[in-house]
Design an enzyme around this catalytic site. Sequence first.
Site, PDB file in Angstrom:
ATOM      1  N   ASP A   1       0.856  -1.200   0.000  1.00 20.77           N
ATOM      2  CA  ASP A   1       0.000   0.000   0.000  1.00 20.77           C
ATOM      3  C   ASP A   1       0.892   1.251   0.000  1.00 20.77           C
ATOM      4  OD1 ASP A   1      -2.385   1.443   0.194  1.00 20.77           O
ATOM      5  OD2 ASP A   1      -2.393   1.385   2.388  1.00 20.77           O
TER       6      ASP A   1
ATOM      7  N   ASP B   1       3.049   4.682  -5.359  1.00 18.57           N
ATOM      8  CA  ASP B   1       2.451   5.990  -5.126  1.00 18.57           C
ATOM      9  C   ASP B   1       3.421   7.067  -5.600  1.00 18.57           C
ATOM     10  OD1 ASP B   1       1.342   8.313  -4.302  1.00 18.57           O
ATOM     11  OD2 ASP B   1       1.056   7.733  -2.211  1.00 18.57           O
TER      12      ASP B   1
ATOM     13  N   ASN C   1      -8.583   0.884   6.425  1.00 19.05           N
ATOM     14  CA  ASN C   1      -7.559   0.656   7.424  1.00 19.05           C
ATOM     15  C   ASN C   1      -8.001   1.175   8.797  1.00 19.05           C
ATOM     16  OD1 ASN C   1      -5.130   0.179   8.754  1.00 19.05           O
ATOM     17  ND2 ASN C   1      -4.228   2.102   8.082  1.00 19.05           N
TER      18      ASN C   1
HETATM   19  P1  13P Z   1      -8.598   4.588   5.886  1.00 20.20           P
HETATM   20  O1  13P Z   1      -7.505   4.498   6.899  1.00 20.20           O
HETATM   21  O2  13P Z   1      -9.250   5.911   5.865  1.00 20.20           O
HETATM   22  O3  13P Z   1      -9.568   3.468   6.020  1.00 20.20           O
HETATM   23  O4  13P Z   1      -7.893   4.452   4.450  1.00 20.20           O
HETATM   24  C1  13P Z   1      -7.191   3.292   4.134  1.00 20.20           C
HETATM   25  C2  13P Z   1      -6.412   3.470   2.891  1.00 20.20           C
HETATM   26  O5  13P Z   1      -6.807   4.145   1.977  1.00 20.20           O
HETATM   27  C3  13P Z   1      -5.123   2.758   2.785  1.00 20.20           C
HETATM   28  O6  13P Z   1      -4.443   3.089   1.640  1.00 20.20           O
END
Ligand code: 13P
Length: 287
Positions: free
Chosen positions: A84, A105, A231
């Site tokens: 991620d 990213d 997350n």
């Molecule tokens: P949140 O923490 O707002 O759920 O977003 C998670 C996210 O986009 C990880 O890349």
Amino acid sequence: MLVSAKEMLTKAKAGHYAVGQFNINNLEWTKSILLTAQELNSPVILGVSEGAGKYMAGYKTVVGMVNGMLEELNITVPVALHLDHGSYEGCLKCIEAGFSSIMFDGSHYPIEENVAKTKELVAICNEKGMSLEAEVGSIGGEEDGVVGMGEVADPKECKAIADLGVTMLAAGIGNIHGKYPANWKGLSFETLDAIQQLTGDMPLVLHGGTGIPADMIKKAISLGVAKINVNTECQLAFADATRKYIEAGKDLEGKGFDPRKLLAPGAEAIKATVKEKMELFGSVGKA
Ligand code: 13P
């Protein structure tokens, strides 16, 4: 066996539902997500941030843990292990370690550099059968107590990046990581629509899945979002359940101090959160 996210997301986009990416931070988290996906017969993407990768003792440890669980827990639904918000170097490390998917990213680079680096990674991922997520327009979020609103992506830049052959595209449409501030203006569906018009079948990714109202989630899916990242909501659920367990004094009774018992309510809370999201995203029964 881990799979690339390509097939599950192509099916999701065509079927008008979204696959959840749930970020993992430890063994309990990972196990809860995998068991819920299997129980609901849903495809799933496990997200690993660079920080979480470091915390879990490195990407190779993560790959070993997840592959072990797929086998030992008899997980047969499609599972992708995805980096991620990866840096260029982080992407290379995850490719090497055995991830099945990466996000590069490059949103903070000038568009030319984002294009050049994405192109290189597309070539490597194609060769290895991995999926690659690119980002255009940064996603907002809290940094040092200040909540940045996030950029709204330029649909033409989205098309330029999509044309490089990436598997899925994250575009900033006013979404924010973490909790949304009271004065949040909501998602820019006009931008999302324009991006979808230009990028066609490309599965679009919505970051910041925590706290977006259900109607906005459904509308985003109807406009081409096929992957939604969550997350913070799992973190809050885990922390809250653990706090309640401790406050109830259970950690001091009998064997309540046993870490397996102490972390069990948090693990159950994650299962409930993941189930709720999979139902909302429409991925239940789609494995
Ligand atoms: P949140 O923490 O707002 O759920 O977003 C998670 C996210 O986009 C990880 O890349």
